[in-house]
Write a protein that holds these residues in place. Structure first.
Motif, PDB file in Angstrom:
ATOM      1  N   VAL A 167     -14.543  80.345 -56.391  1.00  0.00           N
ATOM      2  CA  VAL A 167     -15.688  80.015 -57.373  1.00  0.00           C
ATOM      3  C   VAL A 167     -17.003  79.648 -56.473  1.00  0.00           C
ATOM      4  N   ALA A 168     -16.609  79.022 -55.263  1.00  0.00           N
ATOM      5  CA  ALA A 168     -17.706  78.580 -54.289  1.00  0.00           C
ATOM      6  C   ALA A 168     -18.158  80.000 -53.594  1.00  0.00           C
ATOM      7  N   LEU A 169     -17.359  80.858 -53.375  1.00  0.00           N
ATOM      8  CA  LEU A 169     -17.674  81.977 -52.672  1.00  0.00           C
ATOM      9  C   LEU A 169     -19.146  82.918 -53.420  1.00  0.00           C
ATOM     10  N   VAL A 170     -19.220  82.772 -54.822  1.00  0.00           N
ATOM     11  CA  VAL A 170     -20.142  83.379 -55.752  1.00  0.00           C
ATOM     12  C   VAL A 170     -21.340  82.623 -55.850  1.00  0.00           C
ATOM     13  N   GLN A 171     -21.431  81.615 -55.386  1.00  0.00           N
ATOM     14  CA  GLN A 171     -22.693  80.660 -55.710  1.00  0.00           C
ATOM     15  C   GLN A 171     -23.758  80.892 -54.836  1.00  0.00           C
ATOM     16  N   GLN A 172     -25.101  81.012 -55.427  1.00  0.00           N
ATOM     17  CA  GLN A 172     -26.329  81.222 -54.932  1.00  0.00           C
ATOM     18  C   GLN A 172     -26.942  80.130 -54.480  1.00  0.00           C
ATOM     19  N   ASP A 173     -26.791  79.058 -55.337  1.00  0.00           N
ATOM     20  CA  ASP A 173     -27.485  77.544 -54.828  1.00  0.00           C
ATOM     21  C   ASP A 173     -26.542  76.951 -53.894  1.00  0.00           C
TER      22      ASP A 173
END
Length: 504
Positions: free
Chosen positions: A292-298
């Motif tokens: 999930v962390a891989l796709v974060q933009q913030d």
């Protein structure tokens, strides 16, 4: 010289009353509130250091104990004490608060005294959680610390701060209600609210399972564990930098501390029977949340999910110790796993604080947390870039940094229980490097793609001191973890022996 001082009361009440003094100073002279807050936080940290220098590593008994009658009708006492688990967490708290006050020195421009006072009061309340030996006193501090954080996010937070604040408060408060029910039940069994007396109560398996679940609902939210983690990213994104630092560095650790102080010693058989559940939830946090962390933009949301994954290592270390003991019949592997979880708690306190402070440095200049708004920061901020890369490598578990020590201990111990558990746990070394370095690559390196990035100034002397202090600490703990590990041995061995002897 300091042996006769009530050190625990001082580290609890000095910042609380200091916060009230800062409020009295008020915003008429905001430069007056800042130095007062800093002086009080530094004195509190110095006092906490004497807890370490005067600590006896050869005994598992509670040290620096204080006790006084509080509510006689219910046998409730003002009882304080620390062991090898709680003492390092108090030092971590007092250390981080100094940096938080310095970080908000120029950034916070309105209601300065209230901001500084909120952190001082919260510091005292968090120290109270770690030092309490009476369950009601613990619960008062546990709930009390929510109020300053509620105000910090709600007043100085981002555009959606009201939503994030209410979600944070409801999640943490509702979980705590179940804990209160369990504490009241244990009071009727033990005859007092003495936490150490709770450890000696003999409970049936059914009682233990119900009490374990009640504690789990409170502590899992605080850690937070999957699937009750959704409040954390929202709270981090909306919180000011100082709020994010305290939330990640200290408040999450209180959930892990709760498992060690309550769940394991009070319900040892239930902890053993449900270790598969806790290990499963921990591995989901390590693996799934890593993706999930891989796709974060913030950036703040990415670091928030990273915190959930790293705290999964903490709970994995605590509960896989049961499986290791069952497989080997030895305390050594179990102690290695549990100590690794505690080291990970402390290490993550430093690293997560550093990561959020790095984002804060950039946000103060660009007023954006989005990764796509940056690029090429190394060209205009070379010193800052060096710090951020170092902390990113630490977050990914680079050997020689504190981020490696706890994870290595847990993974190494996990092999004694089950290869596949150890394999899944080890994926965090890959996922952690992936999402952290992917963020750094897009933010720090490459060509400057934004005129605002080109105009960003490098770190100030104050920011250099904050980040430099954390860098030295992370490196020192990574190269020489003995000062922390040595204080854990006897306390952890005593806890494991208690759990083993209590098995039905």
């Amino acid at each position: 010289m300091f042996a006769d001082l009530p050190l625990l009361s001082l580290v609890i009440w000095l910042p609380i009353f200091g916060g009230l003094i800062v409020l009295a100073v008020g915003d008429r002279d905001p430069w007056g509130a800042r130095p007062v807050a800093l002086i009080i936080s530094v004195i509190t940290f110095i006092l906490s250091i004497f807890l370490y220098t005067g600590f006896d590593t050869t005994t598992a008994a509670m040290q620096f104990a204080e006790s006084a009658s509080w509510i006689e009708a219910f046998n409730i006492r003002y009882a304080l004490g620390v062991d090898g688990i709680s003492m390092p967490l108090i030092i971590l708290t007092t250390f981080i608060v100094i940096l938080v006050i310095l970080a908000g020195w120029k950034v916070i421009k309105f209601r300065v005294s209230q901001y500084m006072a909120a952190f001082l009061i919260m510091e005292g309340l968090m120290n109270g959680v770690f030092a309490s030996l009476d369950a009601i006193l613990f619960y008062v501090f546990w709930e009390g610390m929510l109020i300053p954080m509620f105000l910090i996010i709600g007043i100085w937070g981002g555009p959606n701060r009201v939503y994030a604040t209410i979600k944070f408060f409801l999640y943490t408060f509702l979980g705590s209600v179940f804990m209160l029910v369990a504490l009241i039940y244990l009071y009727f069994q033990a005859g007092s609210f003495d936490i150490l007396a709770f450890h000696a109560v003999k409970l049936t398996m059914q009682e233990q399972i119900l009490i374990f679940i009640a504690f789990l609902l409170a502590f899992a939210v605080k850690v937070p564990m999957w699937p009750v983690h959704t409040w954390l990213p929202d709270a981090h994104v909306e919180a000011p930098t100082g709020g994010s630092v305290i939330l990640a560095a200290i408040m999450l650790k209180i959930g892990g501390y709760g498992f060690l102080r309550f769940s394991l010693p009070i319900a040892p058989d239930a902890s053993h029977a449900l270790d598969w559940l806790m290990i499963g939830l921990s591995l989901i946090a390590v693996v799934y949340i890593g993706f999930v962390a891989l796709v974060q933009q913030d950036m703040k949301k990415l670091i928030a999910y990273s915190s959930i994954a790293h705290m999964g290592f903490v709970t994995l270390g605590f509960f896989i110790s049961f499986m290791i003991f069952e497989s080997t019949g030895s305390y050594s592997g179990s102690a290695l796993a549990m100590e690794g979880g505690i080291v990970q708690m402390v290490s993550h306190g430093f690293i997560s604080a550093a990561m959020f402070l790095c984002v804060g440095v950039m946000y103060d200049r660009m007023h954006s947390r989005l990764i796509n708004d940056y690029g090429g920061a190394v060209n205009s901020m070379p010193i800052f870039a060096a710090f951020m890369v170092f902390f990113a490598m630490s977050n990914a578990g680079l050997p020689g940094t504190s981020g490696f020590v706890g994870e290595f201990m847990v993974i190494l111990a996990s092999f004694k229980a089950n290869f596949w558990i150890a394999f899944l746990a080890a994926t965090t070394l890959i996922l952690g490097a992936a999402y952290t370095l992917w963020m750094v690559k897009r933010v720090v390196f490459g060509k400057i793609t934004n005129e605002k990035v080109a105009e960003m100034s490098d770190v100030t002397g104050r920011e250099f001191f904050i980040l430099g202090t954390l860098a030295v600490t992370v490196l020192a703990l990574g190269v020489w973890p003995d000062p922390l590990v040595d204080v854990l041995h006897v306390t952890v061995d005593n806890l494991l022996q208690h759990v083993a002897q209590s098995k039905l």
